[in-house]
Design a protein around this motif. Structure first.
Motif, short mmCIF file in Angstrom:
data_model
loop_
_atom_site.label_atom_id
_atom_site.label_comp_id
_atom_site.label_asym_id
_atom_site.label_seq_id
_atom_site.Cartn_x
_atom_site.Cartn_y
_atom_site.Cartn_z
N GLN A 214 -1.71 -2.71 4.97
CA GLN A 214 -0.93 -1.53 4.32
C GLN A 214 -1.63 -1.44 2.94
N ARG A 215 -1.59 -0.08 2.62
CA ARG A 215 -2.29 0.35 1.36
C ARG A 215 -1.17 -0.13 0.07
N ASP A 216 -1.63 -0.34 -0.97
CA ASP A 216 -1.08 -0.65 -1.96
C ASP A 216 -0.89 0.35 -2.98
N TYR A 217 0.26 0.74 -3.22
CA TYR A 217 0.55 1.83 -4.27
C TYR A 217 1.25 1.63 -5.41
#
Length: 308
Positions: A214-217
């Protein structure tokens, strides 16, 4: 006395056992049923349904797999015009446009394509032109020599291709439903011990089951609830942006101790404005000076003459 054939038939019937006669009757019945069923199936699949298009241009609707046919009369005028354009000085006796138009009209329905296994498709004009030229091959009125015949057929094909095109629509088409399995996103925290904790540990080459982390925002700045200010209030219309060094400082003393009425104009220089109609120009000034000198000379001369 009974005839000899009838006598032998009775003898054979008496000598033939009952089970043999029954088996023979069942065999004949089965063969008859098989032949009848095969004929029924063959007649059901021998020919597919045909959808007839009224004109050579537009749309036609039918079931998927149906053949699309076109009446030869729908391209009669196009064939006549194409043949007429090929009539010249040396072939006007052998090229007959009206005869070719009547020939294609008498061909009946010409199969030009098929309804696709989808919502719709097209039958290009090239395909229709090819069918029409093939149907006219060897007809009377194409010309005497093979060169003239090929020339006329090519002209007819190109003319029909540019004038005709069909759009096919399948009436029994059903859009496939989306059945892709939903998968929960990976949090990216799990890793394969054999890969040293790499975030791409689940992506195994050659397999279709790999998942991306999952992308880290977390590093993206966001507004905190209760403290965000609307842009219209923070930056009012026709107002200066905060921190803009080129914007004038309104009110109070600036860094140089000047009053609020003095604006920091930077290195701007004033330019001469165009003169008005009331300004005294240099030619006018020179004329006045010359006139004054001439007047003074005349007065001096007059005074000297009076004194003499």
């Amino acid at each position: 006395m009974a005839d000899a054939p009838d006598l032998w038939r009775k003898v054979l019937v008496r000598k033939t056992p009952t089970w043999q006669r029954t088996r023979r009757a069942l065999t004949v019945t089965a063969l008859a049923a098989l032949v009848t069923g095969g004929a029924f199936l063959g007649s059901g699949t021998a020919s597919a349904a045909t959808t007839l298009a009224g004109t050579c241009k537009g749309s036609v609707s039918g079931s998927m797999g149906d053949s699309v046919a076109l009446p030869g009369s729908s391209v009669k005028d196009v064939v006549r015009q194409a043949a007429q354009e090929q009539v010249g000085l040396f072939n006007f006796l052998t090229v007959w446009p009206d005869a070719l138009a009547n020939t294609i009209a008498g061909k009946g329905n010409l199969e030009v394509g098929q309804i696709p296994q989808s919502a719709g498709g097209t039958i290009a004009g090239d395909a229709i032109g090819t069918v029409v030229s093939t149907a006219l091959k060897g007809s009377s009125g194409l010309g005497l020599t093979s060169g003239t015949q090929n020339q006329v057929l090519t002209a007819i094909k190109n003319k029909v291709a540019s004038a005709c095109a069909l759009t096919t629509l399948a009436t029994n088409y059903t859009a496939p439903s989306s059945s892709a399995p939903s998968s929960s996103p990976s949090n990216g925290s799990s890793s394969n011990p054999g890969t040293g904790g790499s975030p791409l540990a689940n992506l195994v080459p050659g397999s279709n089951g790999g998942t991306a982390p999952q992308r880290d925002y977390n590093g993206i700045p966001t507004a905190t609830p209760g403290t965000a200010i609307a842009p219209g209030i923070r930056y009012p219309a026709n107002g200066a942006l905060p921190g803009d060094a080129s914007a004038p400082q309104l009110g109070g003393q600036n860094s140089e101790g000047q009053g609020p009425d003095i604006r920091n104009a930077g290195n701007a220089e004033s330019l001469a404005t165009p003169g008005s109609a009331n300004d005294v120009q240099l030619p006018m000034l020179l004329a006045v000076i010359v006139l004054a000198g001439v007047t003074a000379g005349l007065v001096r001369t007059w005074v000297l003459r009076r004194a003499a």
